[in-house]
Design a protein around this motif. Structure first.
Motif, PDB file in Angstrom:
ATOM      1  N   ILE A  34     106.842  66.507  59.050  1.00 49.43           N
ATOM      2  CA  ILE A  34     108.137  67.151  59.308  1.00 49.43           C
ATOM      3  C   ILE A  34     109.156  66.727  58.262  1.00 49.43           C
ATOM      4  CG2 ILE A  34     110.050  67.426  60.946  1.00 49.43           C
ATOM      5  CD1 ILE A  34     107.477  68.823  61.855  1.00 49.43           C
ATOM      6  N   LEU A  35     109.207  65.439  57.931  1.00 51.12           N
ATOM      7  CA  LEU A  35     110.172  64.985  56.917  1.00 51.12           C
ATOM      8  C   LEU A  35     109.867  65.586  55.548  1.00 51.12           C
ATOM      9  CD1 LEU A  35     110.891  61.251  57.800  1.00 51.12           C
ATOM     10  CD2 LEU A  35     112.453  63.189  57.923  1.00 51.12           C
ATOM     11  N   THR A  36     108.597  65.774  55.234  1.00 49.21           N
ATOM     12  CA  THR A  36     108.226  66.414  53.963  1.00 49.21           C
ATOM     13  C   THR A  36     108.740  67.853  53.927  1.00 49.21           C
ATOM     14  OG1 THR A  36     106.284  65.007  53.731  1.00 49.21           O
ATOM     15  CG2 THR A  36     106.305  67.069  52.470  1.00 49.21           C
ATOM     16  N   ARG A  37     108.512  68.579  55.019  1.00 44.80           N
ATOM     17  CA  ARG A  37     108.991  69.967  55.090  1.00 44.80           C
ATOM     18  C   ARG A  37     110.513  70.015  55.052  1.00 44.80           C
ATOM     19  NH1 ARG A  37     110.614  73.253  59.173  1.00 44.80           N
ATOM     20  NH2 ARG A  37     109.845  71.919  60.850  1.00 44.80           N
ATOM     21  N   ASN A  42     115.652  71.444  54.230  1.00 38.56           N
ATOM     22  CA  ASN A  42     116.952  70.937  54.674  1.00 38.56           C
ATOM     23  C   ASN A  42     117.072  69.476  54.223  1.00 38.56           C
ATOM     24  OD1 ASN A  42     119.403  70.706  56.002  1.00 38.56           O
ATOM     25  ND2 ASN A  42     118.670  71.731  57.855  1.00 38.56           N
ATOM     26  N   PRO A  43     117.165  69.258  52.908  1.00 34.53           N
ATOM     27  CA  PRO A  43     117.086  67.898  52.363  1.00 34.53           C
ATOM     28  C   PRO A  43     118.164  66.942  52.862  1.00 34.53           C
ATOM     29  CG  PRO A  43     117.688  69.468  50.635  1.00 34.53           C
ATOM     30  CD  PRO A  43     117.330  70.261  51.854  1.00 34.53           C
ATOM     31  N   LYS A  44     119.344  67.426  53.169  1.00 36.12           N
ATOM     32  CA  LYS A  44     120.399  66.532  53.665  1.00 36.12           C
ATOM     33  C   LYS A  44     120.017  65.935  55.022  1.00 36.12           C
ATOM     34  CE  LYS A  44     123.333  67.334  50.334  1.00 36.12           C
ATOM     35  NZ  LYS A  44     123.351  66.490  49.187  1.00 36.12           N
ATOM     36  N   VAL A  45     119.414  66.753  55.885  1.00 36.91           N
ATOM     37  CA  VAL A  45     118.983  66.257  57.193  1.00 36.91           C
ATOM     38  C   VAL A  45     117.822  65.278  57.024  1.00 36.91           C
ATOM     39  CG1 VAL A  45     117.958  66.894  59.421  1.00 36.91           C
ATOM     40  CG2 VAL A  45     119.822  68.258  58.468  1.00 36.91           C
ATOM     41  N   ALA A  46     116.862  65.616  56.173  1.00 37.64           N
ATOM     42  CA  ALA A  46     115.728  64.718  55.926  1.00 37.64           C
ATOM     43  C   ALA A  46     116.214  63.381  55.391  1.00 37.64           C
ATOM     44  CB  ALA A  46     114.749  65.355  54.947  1.00 37.64           C
ATOM     45  N   ASN A  47     117.137  63.425  54.465  1.00 41.97           N
ATOM     46  CA  ASN A  47     117.677  62.192  53.887  1.00 41.97           C
ATOM     47  C   ASN A  47     118.443  61.392  54.938  1.00 41.97           C
ATOM     48  OD1 ASN A  47     118.191  60.410  51.651  1.00 41.97           O
ATOM     49  ND2 ASN A  47     120.300  61.150  51.715  1.00 41.97           N
ATOM     50  N   PHE A  48     119.207  62.069  55.767  1.00 39.51           N
ATOM     51  CA  PHE A  48     119.958  61.372  56.813  1.00 39.51           C
ATOM     52  C   PHE A  48     119.012  60.660  57.766  1.00 39.51           C
ATOM     53  CE2 PHE A  48     121.945  60.882  60.910  1.00 39.51           C
ATOM     54  CZ  PHE A  48     123.156  60.311  60.585  1.00 39.51           C
ATOM     55  N   ILE A  49     117.985  61.363  58.231  1.00 33.07           N
ATOM     56  CA  ILE A  49     117.029  60.754  59.163  1.00 33.07           C
ATOM     57  C   ILE A  49     116.360  59.553  58.517  1.00 33.07           C
ATOM     58  CG2 ILE A  49     114.831  61.092  60.379  1.00 33.07           C
ATOM     59  CD1 ILE A  49     115.742  64.044  60.824  1.00 33.07           C
ATOM     60  N   SER A  50     115.880  59.723  57.300  1.00 33.66           N
ATOM     61  CA  SER A  50     115.184  58.629  56.601  1.00 33.66           C
ATOM     62  C   SER A  50     116.108  57.450  56.345  1.00 33.66           C
ATOM     63  CB  SER A  50     114.620  59.127  55.270  1.00 33.66           C
ATOM     64  OG  SER A  50     113.669  60.127  55.488  1.00 33.66           O
TER      65      SER A  50
END
Length: 88
Positions: A34-37, A42-50
């Motif tokens: 999911i984080l890869t997708r 939606n890179p800002k959300v992925a970056n925030f979660i990570s």
């Protein structure tokens, strides 16, 4: 009168579907996939979660929670769209 929520209201059926989806992926692969997708869509959300997960004691649990909430909302939005486009 209350306003319509900005985000979709998740139904119980969506919760079951996401739970099934989660159980089908071994180990940490659900979060990784999911984080890869999200990194592409939606890179800002992925970056925030990570990034936020890295600040907690339970990094994996925090990342799981982030992607699960995202998937619940994403899946409900897709179901709502399908209902609008293909009314029964």
């Amino acid at each position: 009168m209350s306003e319509k929520p900005l985000l979709p209201v998740v139904s119980e059926d969506i919760g079951y579907a996401i739970q099934k989806e989660l159980l089908e992926k071994p180990g940490n692969m659900y979060v990784v996939d999911i984080l890869t997708r999200l990194g592409e869509e939606n890179p800002k959300v992925a970056n925030f979660i990570s990034s936020f997960a890295m600040t907690t004691r339970d990094q994996l649990g925090t990342a799981y929670m982030g992607v699960l909430v995202y998937r619940l909302l994403e899946s409900q939005a897709a179901a709502d769209k399908m209902k609008r486009e293909f009314p029964i």
